[in-house]
Design a protein around this motif. Structure first.
Motif, short mmCIF file in Angstrom:
data_model
loop_
_atom_site.label_atom_id
_atom_site.label_comp_id
_atom_site.label_asym_id
_atom_site.label_seq_id
_atom_site.Cartn_x
_atom_site.Cartn_y
_atom_site.Cartn_z
N SER A 52 0.88 -1.24 -0.01
CA SER A 52 -0.03 -0.10 -0.02
C SER A 52 0.88 1.33 0.00
O SER A 52 2.07 1.17 0.60
N TYR A 53 0.26 2.30 -0.67
CA TYR A 53 1.09 3.65 -0.61
C TYR A 53 0.52 4.62 0.39
O TYR A 53 1.21 5.55 0.63
N SER A 54 -0.38 4.01 1.12
CA SER A 54 -1.05 4.85 2.04
C SER A 54 -0.11 5.15 3.16
O SER A 54 0.30 4.05 4.10
N LEU A 55 0.17 6.51 3.69
CA LEU A 55 1.01 6.54 4.73
C LEU A 55 0.55 5.84 6.12
O LEU A 55 1.32 5.36 6.77
N HIS A 56 -0.60 5.80 6.09
CA HIS A 56 -1.41 5.39 7.32
C HIS A 56 -0.87 3.79 7.59
O HIS A 56 -0.16 3.50 8.59
N ASP A 57 -0.85 2.91 6.30
CA ASP A 57 -0.42 1.75 6.22
C ASP A 57 1.09 1.63 6.50
O ASP A 57 1.62 0.72 7.14
N VAL A 58 1.86 2.47 5.81
CA VAL A 58 3.22 2.31 5.88
C VAL A 58 3.80 2.56 7.05
O VAL A 58 4.75 1.90 7.72
N LEU A 59 3.20 3.69 7.64
CA LEU A 59 3.71 4.09 9.23
C LEU A 59 3.49 3.11 10.16
O LEU A 59 4.26 2.76 11.24
N ALA A 60 2.54 2.03 9.85
CA ALA A 60 2.39 0.81 10.77
C ALA A 60 3.28 -0.45 10.31
O ALA A 60 3.14 -1.37 11.12
N SER A 61 3.84 -0.20 9.30
CA SER A 61 4.69 -1.20 8.87
C SER A 61 6.30 -1.22 9.09
O SER A 61 6.74 -1.74 8.28
N GLY A 62 6.62 -0.41 10.02
CA GLY A 62 7.97 -0.30 10.29
C GLY A 62 8.71 -1.65 10.54
O GLY A 62 9.94 -1.66 9.90
N ASP A 63 8.51 -2.50 11.23
CA ASP A 63 8.92 -3.74 11.58
C ASP A 63 9.12 -4.55 10.17
O ASP A 63 10.27 -5.11 9.98
#
Lengths: 121, 932
Positions: B188-199
């Motif tokens: 996903s390119y959504s920042l919301h999803d990206v920020l949650a996928s740090g690990d």
């Protein structure tokens, strides 16, 4: 018969390509015409060769494949239009540029590798 | 639903305002320009309480969800911090620029670029989608290019803008690659999803690639070493632009990106090493170089680079407190640096120089501005009671706490102090050299205080420096907390914003820095002499040289591939085609399939031999063009016979008619073209071409053979079954053309018409030499229209037209149809042209061929549209059978009308081509009027 037909298609293609690779416009146009014969025959043969059958209903028990025929029919006409366009383009190029070379200019005599200055304008 | 989208949208609309408002007075223009951004600022402030409560305001509009594309905005603490800086300082810059710009500058254009840039920056910081963020990112590069090159008459401005665009644009491309990789990993390119996928990202194998690509984007934008050279060259821009770009916006975009991606990318050894070491290098380099710049803005530019390095270093440390300190310094740097740039602009504006060797003792001339500038410079140096002091203290404290370099960790605080020593030194130089240190030297103008309102933006910013410095918690506590929460995406560490933390190590470092800076400044003469020993290398020249080098290398490569020779291009294309065609054939085990083959008969062999002779003769005598043409026509005839033999009467008829037309066309063309082809191909070239032609011919022949000898599973059964019942005709080929695949045919006759019109245009104004004799020097025959031919062809015309009508009418059920009838009619008319000449025909036959093409296509299209009137899809056909006395039963079909359109187009197109070409040989040469 199929082998003979394929030989004709291959020969037309080869002759067409050889002429299309020439440097003057007229042989190129002739080459493209030959090539389009080859292509049309090739496309036509994709419906398989049939003797004495018809694409018209009710004349024969055996039917030839009408679809490649329809496609090739229009291809022939469009091919003519394109040939005409290229020919006239060639004439116009000769009128405007003074020669009939496909590049619009006569090839230079081969020179020792000359480095064209490019870069900074 | 909220109004989030209006925050960037209002400035976008606002870009148009100055263009209209520039006709009013300067103040009115500035006032109107400020309107939309001010409104956007009000919207931001309205949403601020929500954000302070820890909420993330989001709004999105779907676009192509399958590709992850959307228009999505978010306002969290980090975005709020930046939007306030962008809009707040932006508005001050608008006010400042009103006084800064001279009468000669186009104010409307300047404001339009500025607001466009503001829009782009807002887009970057508010994007909730990475692709969208990237798009705005590139827009900042482009709009900043326009701003930096605003004084395009200056070479420096153009070069500076080009360097900035190249560096930041190239970094943007790296960022795009990084973003695409992130999208690939996260899904996903959504920042919301990206920020949650740090690990997920940090543990992925491509993490190092992602990190380096994203950091390339950030470092180029924020001028981190080794890309630190572009902001000083961007100083050729008007000072309001520098004040905006190099304090709060453009260069901070890279910092913003690092802060934005902080929860996703930070926390690894790699992040620490790259980011903090780059930051440290930039901090030291920038501070050191700044001291030696004689240009006021040059000093500030390198100082900006150095402070950006400081912030990067903080972000690189990876501790939560360091991130808080980084955000704090972002705010502080933006305020004092913007005010310093504005002060520098005022000094430049009122004294005519920015050179510190000329500017001395300005205190006497502009005490008020001097006071403001000195306070701001003190904030830059980190003097207590000013905002710069606070963030610098936090910075020192963090450098002491980190231990990632193991036993070498002590180096970081030492280098940090060293950097700050130089920072104090250049701040001192800014104050002492400009406002004291003797008298002005050869200034173009006598300096004086600026207009009242030009100072207002500086006053506001300096007041902020003081207020934040004295009452930090009260002034920006909430904002900093919200921004920290958003950056860390988690728990914010305990921190205290007070100005007094007791006697501790950071305070000692500050004291050392201040004292050291004073010492360095006092001994500057020795330092300048030392520095003068190094050869000065101008990054601008280096940059230009690199670009030139790339350009030259690329040109060399391009010349190899693209030398303007059509023959070479064709050769390359055919070679590629050959490889791609031949490759799959290698997997084909048996050439021949199992389909029973037709036995060869004598007629076929004769035909094949004739065809081979014709084709080979065309090639062998290709340089005698007339001979080649005759040989070509033999081939065409045999081809049409082949169609006839293999049960395709329609094709045979079409081929025959087209053959006639083509040969006439080529003969006409040959009249104007050379009769022979010079021998110019080298034997090597001929051998090469023969080789590739033979191989491709062989491949095509093989494919054809393999195809024909394999059974066919065709969709044609459908056409055969439905032709009579559905299309009302027994000639399936014709029914396919006018009914089943009528839309294709409509497209094809349109192409035909367009080709004919294109040819008409080409023929017009053609200036061709008309040879008076043939290739061998024989004059043309005097009797160009022999009597016999005229008489015979004239009597043939009605007969030919009758045949044509017959072929046309029976086309639906028997071989024939619009195409063939059209060609026959054309041939009949052309024959009249040949027999009688253009002049004779012109007097007797008034046919407008262009109108014919137009009406043909229109009839065909209208027939198709007609079915809509009956609620059927486009080109549905209708037919019925009628009975008339004497005639008997006959059939009417809408397809016939369509075929009429085809007929008219074919006749029109063919005649338009040939008749116009023929006219070239006569006095009737078409002449296009000027307005055509």
């Amino acid at each position: 018969m199929e082998g003979l037909y394929a030989f004709c298609v291959g020969l037309l293609t080869a002759c067409g390509i050889f002429l299309a690779l020439r440097g003057r416009t007229f042989p190129v146009v002739v080459g493209l015409t030959l090539l389009s014969y080859g292509v049309n025959l090739f496309l036509f043969a994709s419906g398989r060769l049939k003797l004495n059958s018809a694409a018209v209903l009710g004349q024969s028990a055996q039917h030839s494949d009408p679809l490649p025929q329809a496609l090739v029919l229009t291809a022939i006409v469009i091919g003519f239009a394109m040939t005409a366009f290229v020919v006239i383009l060639a004439m116009r190029a000769r009128a405007d540029l003074g020669n009939d070379h496909v590049d619009g200019r006569l090839p230079e005599a081969p020179k020792p590798r000359l480095a064209r200055r490019s870069g900074g304008q | 639903m909220n109004d989030l989208i209006w925050i960037p949208l209002l400035p976008l609309l606002g870009t148009l305002v100055p263009l209209f408002a520039s006709r009013f007075s300067r103040s009115a223009c500035a006032f109107l320009t400020a309107g939309f951004p001010a409104l956007a600022l009000v919207l931001v402030l309205q949403l601020a309480p929500q954000v302070f409560d820890g909420e993330t305001v989001r709004q999105s509009f779907g676009w192509i969800p399958q590709l992850g594309l959307e228009l999505a905005f978010r306002l969290d603490g980090l975005a709020l911090l930046f939007t306030l800086l962008i809009l707040g300082i932006g508005l001050l810059v608008v006010l400042y620029a009103r006084y800064y710009l001279s009468e000669n500058d186009s104010m409307g254009k300047f404001y339009a670029y500025l607001i466009l840039f503001m829009f782009a920056m807002l887009g970057v910081v508010m994007s909730d989608n990475l692709i969208q963020l990237w798009m705005f990112w590139e827009l900042t590069s482009i709009s900043s290019f326009l701003l930096i090159s605003f004084w395009g008459h200056k070479t420096e401005a153009r070069k500076g803008a080009r360097i900035a665009l190249t560096i930041t644009g190239a970094g943007g491309l790296a960022l795009l690659a990084g973003v695409l990789l992130i999208g690939n990993v996260v899904g996903s390119y959504s920042l919301h999803d990206v920020l949650a996928s740090g690990d997920l990202i940090r543990e992925h194998t491509v993490y190092p690639v992602i990190l380096i690509l994203v950091l390339l984007g950030a470092f180029t934008k924020s001028a981190q070493f080794p890309f630190h050279f572009w902001p000083p060259h961007a100083m050729a821009a008007p000072t309001p632009v520098s004040a905006y770009l190099h304090s709060a916006t453009m260069v901070k975009a890279g910092i913003f990106l690092m802060a934005r991606m902080y929860p996703v990318l930070s926390g690894t050894e790699l992040w620490f090493l790259i980011v903090s070491m780059t930051g440290l290098a930039t901090l030291l380099l920038g501070a050191y170089v700044a001291l030696f710049k004689h240009d006021l803005k040059g000093l500030l530019a390198y100082s900006t680079v150095s402070h950006l390095g400081l912030i990067t270093l903080l972000l690189g440390m990876g501790t939560d407190m360091a991130a808080v300190a980084a955000l704090f310094h972002i705010i502080n740097h933006a305020t004092f640096k913007a005010s310093l740039f504005m002060a520098a602009g005022i000094i430049d504006h009122e004294s005519g120089s920015r050179d510190m060797r000329q500017l001395n003792g300005l205190w006497k001339y502009m005490p008020y501005t001097a006071t403001l500038a000195m306070v701001a410079a003190a904030a830059m140096a980190g003097v207590p009671l000013l905002n710069g002091f606070l963030s610098k203290e936090m910075f020192f404290a963090e450098t002491l706490h980190q231990d990632s370099l193991g036993s070498l960790s002590w180096m970081v605080p030492v280098f940090a102090t060293l950097g700050t020593v130089f920072s104090v030194a250049y701040s001192l130089r800014f104050i002492h050299d400009v406002f004291f240190n003797g008298e002005p030297v050869n200034l173009p103008k006598t300096p004086h205080e600026p207009p009242r309102y030009m100072r207002v933006p500086v006053e506001i910013l300096v007041a902020l420096c003081l207020l934040v410095g004295i009452m930090p918690t009260y002034m920006i506590g909430d904002l900093l907390y919200a921004a920290s929460a958003a950056t860390l995406q988690g728990q914010v560490p305990e921190y205290s914003l007070s100005i007094w933390h007791g006697f501790n190590f950071p305070l000692l470092m500050s004291v050392v820095a201040l004292a050291g800076g004073a010492v360095v400044y006092i001994n500057r003469k020795e330092l300048f002499q030392f520095q003068a020993q190094f050869p000065e290398n101008d990054p601008k020249l280096v940059f230009e040289a690199v670009i030139q080098l790339i350009h030259r290398q690329i040109s060399r490569v391009m010349e190899l591939a693209e030398n303007g020779s059509l023959q070479r291009y064709s050769y390359m294309m055919l070679s590629l085609a050959m490889v791609m065609m031949a490759e799959p054939l290698l997997d084909l085990n048996a050439t021949a399939g199992h389909r029973p083959q037709i036995p060869v008969d004598a007629i076929s062999i004769t035909g094949a031999v004739l065809l081979a002779i014709g084709a080979l003769a065309t090639v062998i005598w290709n340089r005698q063009r007339m001979v080649a043409l005759v040989a070509l026509s033999v081939v065409g005839l045999i081809v049409s016979l082949m169609f006839a033999k293999f049960s395709a009467p329609d094709l045979a008829l079409t081929q025959l008619a087209v053959e006639v037309v083509t040969v006439i066309l080529l003969m006409l063309a040959l009249f104007f073209l050379p009769q022979t082809t010079p021998k110019e191909s080298s034997p090597k070239r001929v051998a090469r071409d023969l080789g590739i032609a033979a191989i491709i011919g062989g491949v095509i022949g093989t494919i054809s053979y393999a195809l024909m000898t394999r059974p066919l599973d065709s969709i044609s059964t459908f056409f055969l079954e439905n032709s009579k019942t559905g299309g009302g005709g027994t000639n399936v080929v014709n029914v396919i053309l006018v009914d089943f695949r009528g839309f294709d045919t409509l497209g094809e006759i349109t192409v035909l018409g367009i080709a004919a019109l294109g040819i008409f245009k080409l023929i017009a104004r053609m200036r061709l030499y008309m040879p008076a004799s043939d290739g061998d020097g024989r004059p043309w025959s005097q009797d160009s229209h022999p009597l016999m031919l005229s008489v015979v062809s004239q009597s043939l015309l009605p007969l030919a037209l009758l045949v044509s009508a017959y072929i046309f009418l029976r086309g639906h059920n028997m071989p024939g149809g619009g195409f063939i009838a059209g060609l026959i009619t054309s041939v009949a008319i052309i024959q009249q042209y040949i027999a009688h000449g253009v002049d004779w025909i012109k007097a007797r036959m008034k046919l407008d061929y262009q109108l014919m093409i137009g009406s043909g296509i229109t009839i065909a299209a209208l027939t198709g549209l007609g079915s809509w009137a009956f609620g059927r899809p486009f080109l549905t056909s209708w037919f019925d059978h009628f009975h008339l006395p004497l005639v008997g039963e006959f059939e009417l079909a809408s397809a016939m009308l369509f075929d009429l359109g085809v007929f008219l187009t074919v006749v029109g197109a063919t005649m338009l081509i040939l008749a116009n070409l023929g006219k070239l040989t006569t006095s009737e040469r078409p002449v296009l009027k000027e307005h055509d």
